[in-house]
Scaffold this active site. Structure first.
Site, PDB file in Angstrom:
ATOM      1  CG  HIS A 106      -2.031  -1.007   1.111  1.00 17.21           C
ATOM      2  ND1 HIS A 106      -2.986  -1.173   2.090  1.00 17.21           N
ATOM      3  CD2 HIS A 106      -2.328  -1.913   0.151  1.00 17.21           C
ATOM      4  CE1 HIS A 106      -3.833  -2.127   1.733  1.00 17.21           C
ATOM      5  NE2 HIS A 106      -3.449  -2.599   0.561  1.00 17.21           N
ATOM      6  CG  HIS A 165       2.520  -3.103   6.584  1.00 12.69           C
ATOM      7  ND1 HIS A 165       2.891  -4.334   6.087  1.00 12.69           N
ATOM      8  CD2 HIS A 165       1.475  -2.687   5.813  1.00 12.69           C
ATOM      9  CE1 HIS A 165       2.117  -4.649   5.066  1.00 12.69           C
ATOM     10  NE2 HIS A 165       1.238  -3.671   4.888  1.00 12.69           N
TER      11      HIS A 165
END
Length: 213
Positions: A106, A165
């Site tokens: 992303h 993340h």
């Protein structure tokens, strides 16, 4: 789910924008004929093919690294033999959790798409369009849509930075996105055999803001 197809949204909005603005720019600035203008449009549209290749290669690379560095944690019974899983998909099929170095796709894609849109809309700085023409309306709609899409990408980038993340995975994703942008728009596209920049042969010092509202 909107981010997972981020390249598709960017691709289908940039496609008509690049085609229309490049054709108009070629005819108004360079005084090219229809055939040469169309050839310039095709050359510039190859930018989207390059972007598609960058997206595909990088996402496949991220998946490969995650599979290479990962291990699977399952809630199996102690009496069951320990199974080795080669990929994340195999692990998920057995309701396991895959622990690998998951570079943020992303962060990579959102940064790359936003920078690409900013580069492409720069063509408006040197574009001349009649105030009351239908073409101006089309370009305005595409421009506003691209600006709105960029705002969405920036917002989703911030959401990814906060909630998903770890720091190193996000950092690698952003660095790869920046490298993809720099390697194309700041290096390769300056060469003769390339898709070229949105404003070919127009130095920054001589740009005229003729596309005024």
């Amino acid at each position: 789910y909107f981010v997972k197809v981020a390249w598709a949204w960017t691709f289908w909005l940039l496609l008509p924008f690049i085609a229309v603005t490049t054709y108009q720019f070629a005819k108004s600035k360079f005084l090219y004929g229809s055939t040469k203008s169309i050839l310039m449009v095709l050359r510039r549209l190859s930018t989207l093919l390059v972007g598609t290749a960058v997206w595909y290669v990088c996402t496949r690379l991220f998946m490969y690294i995650e599979n290479l560095t990962g291990t699977c944690s399952t809630s199996g019974k102690l009496s069951e033999p320990h199974r080795l899983y080669a990929t994340k998909q195999e692990c998920h099929q057995d309701n396991g959790i895959w622990n690998g170095f998951d570079i943020s796709g992303h962060c990579f894609l959102l940064s790359y798409c936003a920078l690409m849109i900013v580069e492409e809309v720069a063509v408006l700085e040197g574009l001349s369009v009649d105030q009351n023409s239908k073409l101006r309306v089309v370009i305005n709609v595409l421009f506003v849509s691209l600006c709105f899409l960029t705002m969405i990408w920036v917002f989703m980038f911030l959401c990814t930075a906060v909630y998903f993340h770890d720091f190193s995975q996000k950092l690698f994703g952003v660095l790869i996105g920046l490298s993809a942008w720099y390697g194309t728009y700041r290096f390769w596209y300056l060469k003769p055999f390339s898709p070229g920049l949105p404003l070919p042969n127009v130095p920054l010092s001589s740009k005229k803001y003729s596309y005024s509202r």
